[in-house]
Design an enzyme around this catalytic site. Structure first.
Site, short mmCIF file in Angstrom:
data_model
loop_
_atom_site.label_atom_id
_atom_site.label_comp_id
_atom_site.label_asym_id
_atom_site.label_seq_id
_atom_site.Cartn_x
_atom_site.Cartn_y
_atom_site.Cartn_z
CG ASP A 112 34.10 34.50 53.54
OD1 ASP A 112 35.21 33.97 53.43
OD2 ASP A 112 33.96 35.72 53.77
CB CYS A 164 42.68 38.89 32.42
SG CYS A 164 42.01 38.46 34.03
CB CYS A 178 45.04 42.89 50.63
SG CYS A 178 43.35 43.04 50.04
C1 B12 Z 1 41.45 34.71 53.04
C2 B12 Z 1 40.43 35.42 52.20
C3 B12 Z 1 40.66 36.76 51.91
C4 B12 Z 1 41.99 37.43 52.19
C5 B12 Z 1 43.02 36.98 51.12
C6 B12 Z 1 42.48 37.13 49.68
C7 B12 Z 1 43.22 36.35 48.63
N1 B12 Z 1 43.11 36.79 47.41
O1 B12 Z 1 43.86 35.35 48.94
C8 B12 Z 1 41.59 38.93 52.15
C9 B12 Z 1 41.20 39.37 53.58
C10 B12 Z 1 42.65 39.87 51.64
C11 B12 Z 1 40.33 38.86 51.30
C12 B12 Z 1 39.85 39.93 50.57
C13 B12 Z 1 38.71 39.88 49.78
N2 B12 Z 1 37.81 38.90 49.74
CO1 B12 Z 1 38.09 37.18 50.56
N3 B12 Z 1 38.30 35.44 51.14
C14 B12 Z 1 39.26 34.76 51.73
C15 B12 Z 1 38.95 33.27 51.87
C16 B12 Z 1 38.48 32.98 53.30
C17 B12 Z 1 40.12 32.34 51.47
C18 B12 Z 1 40.86 32.76 50.19
C19 B12 Z 1 42.10 31.98 49.99
O2 B12 Z 1 42.04 30.76 50.10
N4 B12 Z 1 43.23 32.63 49.72
C20 B12 Z 1 44.43 31.96 49.44
C21 B12 Z 1 44.68 31.95 47.93
C22 B12 Z 1 45.90 31.11 47.67
O3 B12 Z 1 43.52 31.34 47.37
P1 B12 Z 1 42.44 32.11 46.42
O4 B12 Z 1 42.45 33.55 46.65
O5 B12 Z 1 41.15 31.41 46.60
O6 B12 Z 1 43.09 31.90 45.04
C23 B12 Z 1 42.87 30.71 44.36
C24 B12 Z 1 42.42 30.97 42.99
O7 B12 Z 1 42.33 32.36 42.75
C25 B12 Z 1 43.43 30.21 42.16
N5 B12 Z 1 44.09 31.03 41.15
C26 B12 Z 1 44.45 32.31 41.25
N6 B12 Z 1 45.02 32.67 40.09
C27 B12 Z 1 44.99 31.62 39.27
C28 B12 Z 1 45.45 31.50 37.97
C29 B12 Z 1 45.29 30.27 37.35
C30 B12 Z 1 45.80 30.11 35.96
C31 B12 Z 1 44.71 29.20 38.03
C32 B12 Z 1 44.55 27.91 37.39
C33 B12 Z 1 44.27 29.35 39.35
C34 B12 Z 1 44.41 30.57 39.93
O8 B12 Z 1 44.41 29.63 42.98
C35 B12 Z 1 44.20 30.02 44.31
C36 B12 Z 1 44.17 28.80 45.21
O9 B12 Z 1 43.04 28.02 44.98
C37 B12 Z 1 37.78 33.10 50.81
C38 B12 Z 1 36.71 32.08 51.19
C39 B12 Z 1 37.24 30.68 51.00
N7 B12 Z 1 37.11 29.87 52.00
O10 B12 Z 1 37.76 30.37 49.94
C40 B12 Z 1 37.19 34.52 50.73
C41 B12 Z 1 36.74 35.06 49.33
C42 B12 Z 1 37.84 34.67 48.38
N8 B12 Z 1 36.70 36.49 49.51
C43 B12 Z 1 35.78 37.03 48.84
C44 B12 Z 1 35.61 38.45 48.74
C45 B12 Z 1 34.26 38.96 48.24
C46 B12 Z 1 36.67 39.30 49.09
C47 B12 Z 1 36.79 40.82 48.79
C48 B12 Z 1 36.21 41.23 47.46
C49 B12 Z 1 36.12 41.61 49.94
C50 B12 Z 1 36.31 43.12 49.87
N9 B12 Z 1 35.61 43.81 49.00
O11 B12 Z 1 37.06 43.67 50.63
C51 B12 Z 1 38.33 41.00 48.84
C52 B12 Z 1 38.97 40.76 47.47
C53 B12 Z 1 40.47 40.90 47.50
C54 B12 Z 1 41.12 40.05 46.42
N10 B12 Z 1 41.53 40.67 45.31
O12 B12 Z 1 41.22 38.83 46.60
C55 B12 Z 1 34.92 36.02 48.07
C56 B12 Z 1 35.31 36.09 46.57
C57 B12 Z 1 34.19 35.80 45.60
C58 B12 Z 1 34.69 35.83 44.18
N11 B12 Z 1 33.79 36.13 43.26
O13 B12 Z 1 35.85 35.59 43.89
C59 B12 Z 1 35.31 34.68 48.81
C60 B12 Z 1 35.29 33.44 47.94
C61 B12 Z 1 34.28 34.52 49.95
C62 B12 Z 1 32.92 34.00 49.45
N12 B12 Z 1 32.54 32.82 49.88
O14 B12 Z 1 32.25 34.64 48.67
N13 B12 Z 1 39.80 37.65 51.31
S1 SF4 Z 2 40.92 44.17 35.82
FE1 SF4 Z 2 42.18 42.43 36.46
S2 SF4 Z 2 40.72 40.77 36.76
FE2 SF4 Z 2 39.66 42.31 35.52
S3 SF4 Z 2 40.04 41.68 33.38
FE3 SF4 Z 2 41.65 43.16 33.95
S4 SF4 Z 2 43.34 41.86 34.66
FE4 SF4 Z 2 41.50 40.59 34.68
S1 SF4 Z 3 44.12 46.45 48.28
FE1 SF4 Z 3 44.47 45.82 46.17
S2 SF4 Z 3 44.19 43.60 46.14
FE2 SF4 Z 3 43.30 44.35 48.05
S3 SF4 Z 3 41.13 44.61 47.55
FE3 SF4 Z 3 42.14 46.61 47.25
S4 SF4 Z 3 42.74 46.67 45.10
FE4 SF4 Z 3 42.22 44.53 45.58
#
Ligand code: B12
Ligand code: SF4
Ligand code: SF4
Length: 402
Positions: A140, A194, A220
């Site tokens: 992270d 899911c 969020c």
């Molecule tokens: C910015 C960030 C946030 C932001 C934005 C979150 C978001 N969902 O984008 C905020 C501050 C809101 C946040 C919140 C949280 N975060 Co955060 N966050 C990050 C960070 C630094 C980057 C995420 C990112 O790139 N976002 C941009 C989007 C576009 O990317 P993404 O979320 O990774 O989504 C990818 C996949 O999900 C995929 N994808 C999504 N849907 C689908 C569907 C299909 C079909 C396919 C093929 C792909 C796909 O495509 C996206 C791009 O790669 C990462 C660490 C890292 N460097 O990756 C941690 C990380 C994602 N966070 C983490 C955590 C623990 C959290 C929280 C649970 C913390 C909390 N309890 O408050 C919440 C969860 C909220 C949520 N539902 O996401 C963990 C998640 C671990 C896991 N098991 O998934 C990470 C990986 C940190 C870590 N190293 O452990 N976070």
């Molecule tokens: S709660 Fe959300 S992430 Fe979990 S199984 Fe249902 S749709 Fe998927």
């Molecule tokens: S605000 Fe919504 S998306 Fe963000 S961590 Fe809470 S339930 Fe998940």
């Protein structure tokens, strides 16, 4: 340590990695080649273009950087993805009117804790394989799409809440990475689904999950209470509920976690090692200096929003809880806190709770900050209208209280 890397079989190295990583306490281990994350990159681009990255500067970096492990280390050949459960157990009921803390932050600062084990893991591999390994280890912290890399390395599948889910331990796990210049046999990408479930999307308090896997950070609660350095928008405050740091709602409702969440084996992530599941409002709202704040929360993830950010969050949570016990501390913030952000949110909370008109009038006479004065006036107007906006006094806040 002089062994030629090309003489090491990728399968042998992968087997040793598995053994050592499990011994080090990692619950999930996977490997993918150090190649660009094509689909992840496209998803990131669309997310950035839609403005969903809010003002997180580190998420506005070029896609080519965030989606390519080779940009972190030119000689990289493999990305080792590791998962470690942080699940500290169920959230106890909020009987004391505290500020709720997301589970990942109950214990010690995971960045430090995990990094130390990652480096030890690398050293052990070096000894086993008899060669120096050039590696970048992080969690992270560095610009890489960690979920995308981890999915490709077989750690799990993307849930509709965008979290990576493992069929056996659910989604309460951190992802950690070692980008290495070693050829390791890659794993098959993670699979799972899911199904027809949409619980996380239906139950997110702010409607932040705009489409399956797409979270709008601007809405969020995790962003609003941790990364956001400004105000929590008025219209969103009632929806934040009692969350003072992060949010777990979209994971709490997930059937994979209900059935499978596995308690962390790392004592550092237990509530006893850090801030725990709730913040005591009166205590936190009384912290007036950065030094005091640093001493209180050093070594925990709660330092991230800074003193003013955490006090802002506690004001909102106290307001939503209609906490009469927090009124003296909130009035103290309004009177003497040096941060307009804190004074303004304290005014809002007092307006929600009611009964502090005198303190608000006094503050209106003294206040020099325009935004804060607006908050105080609005709180007074709400108080004289006899009811707070959003919910009647005494009513339960909108967001889940567990
Ligand atoms: C910015 C960030 C946030 C932001 C934005 C979150 C978001 N969902 O984008 C905020 C501050 C809101 C946040 C919140 C949280 N975060 Co955060 N966050 C990050 C960070 C630094 C980057 C995420 C990112 O790139 N976002 C941009 C989007 C576009 O990317 P993404 O979320 O990774 O989504 C990818 C996949 O999900 C995929 N994808 C999504 N849907 C689908 C569907 C299909 C079909 C396919 C093929 C792909 C796909 O495509 C996206 C791009 O790669 C990462 C660490 C890292 N460097 O990756 C941690 C990380 C994602 N966070 C983490 C955590 C623990 C959290 C929280 C649970 C913390 C909390 N309890 O408050 C919440 C969860 C909220 C949520 N539902 O996401 C963990 C998640 C671990 C896991 N098991 O998934 C990470 C990986 C940190 C870590 N190293 O452990 N976070
Ligand atoms: S709660 Fe959300 S992430 Fe979990 S199984 Fe249902 S749709 Fe998927
Ligand atoms: S605000 Fe919504 S998306 Fe963000 S961590 Fe809470 S339930 Fe998940």
């Amino acid at each position: 340590m002089g062994r030629d890397k090309d003489s090491i079989g990728p399968a042998e190295a992968r087997r040793l990695l598995e053994e050592r990583a499990r011994e080090a306490g990692f619950d999930l281990v996977g490997v993918t080649r150090a190649e660009p994350l094509g689909e992840g990159g496209e998803r990131l681009r669309a997310w950035q273009e839609a403005g969903m990255a809010a003002d997180m500067g580190f998420m506005h970096r070029p896609v080519e950087l965030l989606a390519n492990p080779k940009k972190l280390q030119k000689s990289a050949r493999s990305v080792v993805s590791l998962g470690v459960s942080y699940y500290p157990g169920e959230h106890p009921e909020n009987l004391g009117g505290g500020g709720r803390v997301a589970r990942y932050a109950w214990g010690r600062d995971y960045h430090e804790v995990i990094k130390a084990r990652l480096f030890r893991l690398r050293e052990e591999l070096e000894e086993d394989l008899g060669t120096r390994i050039k590696a970048r280890g992080f969690t992270d912290a560095v610009p890489l799409l960690e979920r995308s890399a981890a999915q490709r390395a077989g750690l799990g599948f993307f849930g509709r809440n965008s979290c990576l889910i493992d069929g056996d331990i659910g989604s309460y796990f951190f992802i950690a990475d070692l980008v290495v210049d070693l050829a390791l046999e890659p794993d098959e990408p993670g699979t799972g689904t899911c199904g027809r479930c949409t619980r996380c999307m239906d139950r997110c308090p702010t409607g932040a999950i705009k489409a399956p896997g797409v979270v709008d950070a601007r809405l969020c609660i995790s962003y609003l209470t941790i990364e956001n350095s400004g105000e929590i928008p008025r219209e969103l405050r009632p929806k934040v509920g009692d969350w003072a740091f992060g949010c777990d709602v979209c994971q709490e409702v997930c059937p994979y976690n209900k059935a499978k969440a596995t308690e962390s084996r790392w004592p550092e992530f237990s509530g006893e090692s850090g801030a725990g599941p709730y913040l005591e409002m009166e205590e936190v709202l009384g912290i007036r200096t950065d030094e005091e704040f640093g001493e209180r929360f050093a070594g925990t993830p709660l330092t991230r929003p800074g003193r003013a950010g955490l006090l802002r969050n506690c004001c909102v949570a106290a307001g939503n809880l209609r906490s009469k016990e927090a009124v003296p501390a909130l009035e103290g913030c309004l009177r003497e806190d040096t941060s307009a952000l804190v004074r303004g949110h304290a005014a809002w909370a007092l307006g929600e709770i009611g009964g502090s008109e005198e303190a608000l009038r006094g503050a209106a006479e003294r206040e020099a900050d325009g935004w804060c004065l607006g908050e105080i006036r609005q709180a007074l107007a709400d108080a004289s209208a006899g009811a707070a906006p959003g919910a009647a006094p005494g009513a339960a806040p909108d967001a889940s209280l567990g």
